[in-house]
Scaffold this active site. Structure first.
Site, PDB file in Angstrom:
ATOM      1  N   LEU A  67      23.761 -27.930  49.896  1.00  0.00           N
ATOM      2  CA  LEU A  67      25.062 -27.248  49.919  1.00  0.00           C
ATOM      3  C   LEU A  67      25.394 -26.588  48.583  1.00  0.00           C
ATOM      4  CD1 LEU A  67      27.236 -29.658  52.086  1.00  0.00           C
ATOM      5  CD2 LEU A  67      26.029 -27.569  52.757  1.00  0.00           C
ATOM      6  N   LYS A  68      24.562 -26.800  47.586  1.00  0.00           N
ATOM      7  CA  LYS A  68      24.748 -26.149  46.275  1.00  0.00           C
ATOM      8  C   LYS A  68      26.220 -26.182  45.864  1.00  0.00           C
ATOM      9  CE  LYS A  68      20.867 -23.039  47.155  1.00  0.00           C
ATOM     10  NZ  LYS A  68      20.734 -23.216  48.622  1.00  0.00           N
ATOM     11  N   LEU A  69      26.736 -27.398  45.692  1.00  0.00           N
ATOM     12  CA  LEU A  69      28.158 -27.551  45.370  1.00  0.00           C
ATOM     13  C   LEU A  69      28.463 -26.976  43.985  1.00  0.00           C
ATOM     14  CD1 LEU A  69      28.866 -31.232  46.549  1.00  0.00           C
ATOM     15  CD2 LEU A  69      28.978 -29.100  47.871  1.00  0.00           C
ATOM     16  N   ASP A  71      32.413 -26.570  42.010  1.00  0.00           N
ATOM     17  CA  ASP A  71      33.876 -26.504  42.116  1.00  0.00           C
ATOM     18  C   ASP A  71      34.421 -27.314  40.937  1.00  0.00           C
ATOM     19  OD1 ASP A  71      36.599 -26.468  43.150  1.00  0.00           O
ATOM     20  OD2 ASP A  71      35.749 -26.235  45.158  1.00  0.00           O
ATOM     21  N   ASN A  74      36.715 -32.897  40.309  1.00  0.00           N
ATOM     22  CA  ASN A  74      37.250 -33.825  41.296  1.00  0.00           C
ATOM     23  C   ASN A  74      36.788 -33.457  42.705  1.00  0.00           C
ATOM     24  OD1 ASN A  74      39.158 -36.011  42.144  1.00  0.00           O
ATOM     25  ND2 ASN A  74      40.100 -34.284  43.216  1.00  0.00           N
ATOM     26  N   THR A 121      15.675 -18.827  43.447  1.00  0.00           N
ATOM     27  CA  THR A 121      14.332 -18.225  43.503  1.00  0.00           C
ATOM     28  C   THR A 121      14.352 -16.762  43.972  1.00  0.00           C
ATOM     29  OG1 THR A 121      14.093 -19.203  45.700  1.00  0.00           O
ATOM     30  CG2 THR A 121      13.115 -20.401  43.856  1.00  0.00           C
TER      31      THR A 121
END
Ligand SMILES: O=c1ccn([C@@H]2O[C@H](COP(=O)(O)O)[C@@H](O)[C@H]2O)c(=O)[nH]1
Length: 236
Positions: A67-69, A71, A74, A121
């Site tokens: 999900l390649k968070l 943010d 928290n 990539t």
């Protein structure tokens, strides 16, 4: 530190980049024992695929939630806690210090490992410069790898082109997970930093992530099995 002991067949991670859970279930059925490790990314996760991650884990498959968070800390931490409850093995975050720190703290006590995405990539130097970076790909990958290691991140996502240099920096303390894998003769698509499975293993990659060369094959099971054979031969 010694190289991680990874079962050869667990080194192939197949990206279930498909539009529905039904399509993913049909693909998993076709792939059978050829694949032990699956990746669930944006397309399937946003189509109801996260409960499938939990089911796959309970059926003995390994799951990489991609999900390649990225943010505020928290929010990243709360997201990591939710993904940890699925029983996934890997979760990606972008390699920004606040994000990596929050993710590492939030995964503590769970079996989830955090992977930092260094440079996608599909990017080359000109794409990075267009995005406002002054560093080239290899320098940014290496800088982010050092930051990730200092923050206790479990592994790195990079192209296999950077794998050998990354081994020199992080040794065997971090998992090296490499998309941008293209068996000889397969279409490159939007990937810019690619290698064959055999060359990626020789360069030091632990895990190879493969999507379209399997998803779009006439016989996905045979395509996955051919990659497994190439990996086994490269390890021999
Ligand atoms: O830098 C990155 C990070 C993640 N990916 C993901 O891996 C697969 C690759 O799919 P292919 O079809 O084999 O190109 C895909 O799910 C990406 O989201 C990546 O390619 N590069």
């Amino acid at each position: 530190m010694q190289p991680a002991k990874i079962a050869p067949r667990d080194r192939l991670i197949v990206a279930l980049d498909l539009p529905s859970v039904a399509a993913a279930e049909a693909m998993i059925e076709k792939l059978g024992d050829s694949v032990t490790f699956y990746k669930i990314g944006y397309q399937l996760a946003y189509a109801g695929g996260l409960p499938l991650a939990k089911q796959l884990a309970s059926r003995g498959k390994k799951v990489f939630v991609d999900l390649k968070l990225h943010d505020i800390g928290n929010t990243v931490a709360r997201g990591v806690e939710s993904i940890a409850s699925l029983g996934a093995t890997f979760l990606t975050v972008h390699a920004y210090p606040q994000t990596m720190k929050a993710a590492v703290e939030a995964r503590a006590g769970s079996g989830l490992k955090i992977l930092a995405v260094t440079v996608l990539t599909s990017y080359d130097d000109s794409d990075l410069h267009a995005a406002g970076y002054r560093l080239n790909v290899s320098d940014l990958v290496e800088a982010r790898a050092r930051q990730a290691q200092a923050l206790g991140v479990d592994g790195l996502v990079s192209s296999p082109e950077e794998a050998a240099a990354l081994r020199g920096i992080v040794g065997h303390q971090m998992h090296l997970v490499t998309p941008g894998i293209r068996p000889a003769g397969s279409a490159t698509g939007d990937q810019k930093r690619i290698m064959t499975p055999a060359r990626a293993i020789a360069a030091g990659a632990d895990y190879l992530v493969v999507g379209r060369p399997v998803m779009e094959a006439a016989d996905p099971g045979a395509a996955a099995e051919a990659i497994q054979t190439e990996i086994a031969q490269a390890l021999a």
